[in-house]
Design a protein around this motif. Sequence first.
Motif, PDB file in Angstrom:
ATOM      1  N   ARG A 111      39.579  -4.580 -52.982  1.00 27.54           N
ATOM      2  CA  ARG A 111      40.382  -5.616 -53.618  1.00 27.54           C
ATOM      3  C   ARG A 111      41.240  -6.314 -52.565  1.00 27.54           C
ATOM      4  NH1 ARG A 111      37.533  -3.865 -56.991  1.00 27.54           N
ATOM      5  NH2 ARG A 111      37.892  -3.537 -59.211  1.00 27.54           N
ATOM      6  N   SER A 112      41.509  -7.575 -52.796  1.00 32.08           N
ATOM      7  CA  SER A 112      42.492  -8.306 -52.004  1.00 32.08           C
ATOM      8  C   SER A 112      43.499  -8.917 -52.955  1.00 32.08           C
ATOM      9  CB  SER A 112      41.824  -9.407 -51.169  1.00 32.08           C
ATOM     10  OG  SER A 112      41.144  -8.854 -50.068  1.00 32.08           O
ATOM     11  N   PHE A 113      44.756  -8.968 -52.523  1.00 33.63           N
ATOM     12  CA  PHE A 113      45.849  -9.467 -53.342  1.00 33.63           C
ATOM     13  C   PHE A 113      46.502 -10.642 -52.627  1.00 33.63           C
ATOM     14  CE2 PHE A 113      45.022  -5.101 -54.242  1.00 33.63           C
ATOM     15  CZ  PHE A 113      45.148  -4.963 -55.613  1.00 33.63           C
ATOM     16  N   VAL A 114      46.610 -11.764 -53.316  1.00 38.03           N
ATOM     17  CA  VAL A 114      47.143 -12.992 -52.736  1.00 38.03           C
ATOM     18  C   VAL A 114      48.398 -13.395 -53.496  1.00 38.03           C
ATOM     19  CG1 VAL A 114      46.682 -15.396 -52.185  1.00 38.03           C
ATOM     20  CG2 VAL A 114      44.839 -13.714 -52.028  1.00 38.03           C
ATOM     21  N   VAL A 115      49.506 -13.516 -52.762  1.00 37.50           N
ATOM     22  CA  VAL A 115      50.782 -13.886 -53.365  1.00 37.50           C
ATOM     23  C   VAL A 115      50.908 -15.405 -53.366  1.00 37.50           C
ATOM     24  CG1 VAL A 115      53.289 -13.731 -53.164  1.00 37.50           C
ATOM     25  CG2 VAL A 115      51.861 -11.749 -52.623  1.00 37.50           C
ATOM     26  N   ARG A 116      51.304 -15.934 -54.531  1.00 36.55           N
ATOM     27  CA  ARG A 116      51.519 -17.382 -54.677  1.00 36.55           C
ATOM     28  C   ARG A 116      52.770 -17.572 -55.529  1.00 36.55           C
ATOM     29  NH1 ARG A 116      48.118 -21.772 -54.240  1.00 36.55           N
ATOM     30  NH2 ARG A 116      48.726 -23.624 -55.409  1.00 36.55           N
ATOM     31  N   LYS A 167      38.109  -9.269 -56.153  1.00 33.54           N
ATOM     32  CA  LYS A 167      37.203  -8.149 -55.884  1.00 33.54           C
ATOM     33  C   LYS A 167      36.252  -8.530 -54.757  1.00 33.54           C
ATOM     34  CE  LYS A 167      33.552  -5.416 -58.107  1.00 33.54           C
ATOM     35  NZ  LYS A 167      32.781  -5.220 -59.368  1.00 33.54           N
ATOM     36  N   HIS A 168      35.989  -7.565 -53.844  1.00 36.50           N
ATOM     37  CA  HIS A 168      34.996  -7.756 -52.790  1.00 36.50           C
ATOM     38  C   HIS A 168      33.648  -7.292 -53.324  1.00 36.50           C
ATOM     39  CE1 HIS A 168      38.546  -6.722 -49.867  1.00 36.50           C
ATOM     40  NE2 HIS A 168      38.781  -7.795 -50.601  1.00 36.50           N
ATOM     41  N   THR A 169      32.713  -8.191 -53.426  1.00 38.90           N
ATOM     42  CA  THR A 169      31.406  -7.835 -53.978  1.00 38.90           C
ATOM     43  C   THR A 169      30.526  -7.210 -52.896  1.00 38.90           C
ATOM     44  OG1 THR A 169      30.381  -9.966 -53.481  1.00 38.90           O
ATOM     45  CG2 THR A 169      31.594  -9.789 -55.554  1.00 38.90           C
ATOM     46  N   PRO A 170      29.467  -6.496 -53.291  1.00 36.93           N
ATOM     47  CA  PRO A 170      28.582  -5.857 -52.298  1.00 36.93           C
ATOM     48  C   PRO A 170      27.944  -6.839 -51.316  1.00 36.93           C
ATOM     49  CG  PRO A 170      28.194  -4.941 -54.486  1.00 36.93           C
ATOM     50  CD  PRO A 170      29.104  -6.116 -54.674  1.00 36.93           C
ATOM     51  N   ASN A 171      27.748  -8.098 -51.737  1.00 33.20           N
ATOM     52  CA  ASN A 171      27.150  -9.087 -50.829  1.00 33.20           C
ATOM     53  C   ASN A 171      28.218  -9.916 -50.110  1.00 33.20           C
ATOM     54  OD1 ASN A 171      27.940 -10.366 -53.170  1.00 33.20           O
ATOM     55  ND2 ASN A 171      26.247 -11.834 -53.155  1.00 33.20           N
TER      56      ASN A 171
END
Length: 806
Positions: free
Chosen positions: A439-444, A452-456
Amino acid sequence: MFMLRNVTKYLFGDTSKESIIEIPQGQLYLVRPLSPKGYSELIFKDAAASIRRTGQEFQYQLVIQRAYEEGEEELLADEDGEDGVAEHLGAEKDEKTFLLDHELHFRSEIREGGEKVLAWKDLSGDIGDLYEFVCDPSIAAGEVGTFELVAVKCQYERKTRKPNETATEKDLQQFNFTEQPIPSASPTASPIVKPLASSKLRRSNSPPEAVMSRPEANTASRRSGKSNTTSTEIMTTKAPPSVPHPKEIQVLTKEKAELHLFDFETGAFILQDPSVVATVSEVGTWQYWLQIASNERDWLGQPVVADISPVFNFEYLSFIFCHYTADGSAYSWLLRFKDQDTEERFQTGLMQALWEQLNEVKWQKSTDDDKQYVLDAFQDLTMEDNANEGEEEEEVEEVEDDRQRSEHYDTDESEDDTFVQDDDGNFNSQLAVGYKHDRSFVVRGPKIGVFKHTPNNNLEFSTNISKVETPGGKLFSPKKVMLHSEDANLILQNENDPHSLYRMDLEYGKVVDEWKVHDDIAVKTFVPDKKFAQMTSEQTFLGISDNALYRIDPRLSGNKIVDSDLKQYVSKNAFSAAATTEKGYVAVASDKGDIRMFDKLGMRAKTAIPALGEPIIGLDVSADGRWVLATCRTYLLLIDALQKEGKNEGKLGFERGFAKDSKPQPRRLCLSPSHVAQFQYETKAPLAFTPARFNTGVDDKETSIVSATGPFIITWNMKRVLAGRKDPYTIKRYDEEVKADDFKFGTDKNVIVALANQVDMVAKQTFRKATRESIAQPTRLSRTRGSMVGRGSGRLAKDDVVNSPY
């Protein structure tokens, strides 16, 4: 003659290497302008050109070696395997070699469109047949010119059976084959050219970064006997008008030199004046001025500040720097000195001015060791172009950037939600990349988007947290975020409350705890207890204030600082950044620019690295503690913490202090001044790097570094940096500012980028060498209806509910 011997030593000095010089990318053609067999034939679609030694003295080979795309070699081997053709052809299938002899008539040209070509006769073919190596657009004209110069000297050695150091410029001119233009590999292209050879033979001591030439030279016209009006004339960059210089209080250095200006169109430094005087003087309280003038005119004057990006290279007796005008334009200038003593005097004066301007402390108060440390850091460590190291390097593949991107931030496409920017003017500001979960979290502003980081290796929108509030219900925009406790929690800092931190439970998407750190000690920043602590259930983590380093334990009642792990200084050290290793060693940097290394909290630092001047805004450490990476506004510092001699040989600076006279030599990772000038030419904004990061992963070695400035994201290849390669970085430009960036955990192949209004996961192989084209052309991320935060992503919907990211 001294300068000629100097460059010869550089080009031919290391006899342990088979190859002397290489152009890593291009295409090989066989051109038959007079033959009925066909005009041209593409021999190698992707190839590298090099000049190699042979087993015989004074004999050299020109070698063109085929390069395969990933999987291509295996595929061709399968196709050829049935009839054994590949084995029969052997090396000829992948490599062509030519003995470097004057009969080849080896030469180079730059065509009207900027195409750079090497050409030589096909001695086994028909009359007029020749080979052409068309260089990739990323190859600078200076690289091609240096390659031709090496070839000329190799031919001299073969013909005379003497070392090339004995050659005069007149001797080398006999190998300048400019009797006719090189026919194009494409018969429809124009043969109008601008040759390289004459300028390089005239300036045989040119550094490999760029060719230096005189503005009045027009060899194409001279060669054809026609006037300049018959060919397309390239407009060179003109020097801007000089500004009045302030009154001198004290002169720090005053030296004579040649003055060259970098030309954006040709990628060359053009001689402007063969004799100028460069003066560095004090003009006010901690204010210094660089003035360059000749008897005829004032060329330029500007304050001595960090933005000049100074680079000294003693191999070529040169000093390259950036010059800024009032309208925001940037120019790259080069001073060439007559000898090393002159350049050393100038370097000492300029670095004194820069150091005093940044530190507001007199240079004389520094120790001799610290002074030398500063001077060494600003020498050009990347000019030893070890391009032919035997060690294999990762190849940068040319692929289209058409996949890695985020999906819609929401799927509600109502008209109320279709606009690109929040009403309150918020932009993406922070990025936290998960270690335990993909997962990545972006603050705005007061919102957090979860991807979510997908397998591809794509980004897929998972959910958003639409309101970041204190437990008391007060909305705030996090200043800093850090994943914690197996990526189940997100630690947040409220800029308006520097004495407290907040814990967000990511399962519920809300702040559940407020931790009062201390009544009197503020939190400037915080980092994990160990490099990979966020993957574990470890509860404690580290924090710093202006003058204190401490451990935070949320389980304590009342204030959360662990008193036994508090190291507080009486003086204000202006601590600014920290990082930890896998074993828990701690590095702490400051706004003053110095770095301290600790083996444990509560103790004195084992090693103190002197300041170069600029504040350090970011810090990272390799997992094993070998490498410390510091980010300043205009450059990065890479420091080797391993001790290689003395009683502490084999120990890290975190474990034992360095001897007084053996401070680690920093590698100053900066963009070349010509690239800096082109960056500012495009953006009208000065450099401002984001905190640089190593790629990281359990059991993974650090192989790459990533940072960004303005709309440019930049990666450095560690092997190339450590080998001393020139320009060991690649870039990617976007059409808006990069706010935060980091590698995907466990790989250096993918970078996650938070732009002002979008989020992208980009393959590192899509980055390009810094050229005029790659700097000028942004990557435009497609915006679908309602796009705001990701490539093809949508804005945060007003009524989104928070679901579990997991």
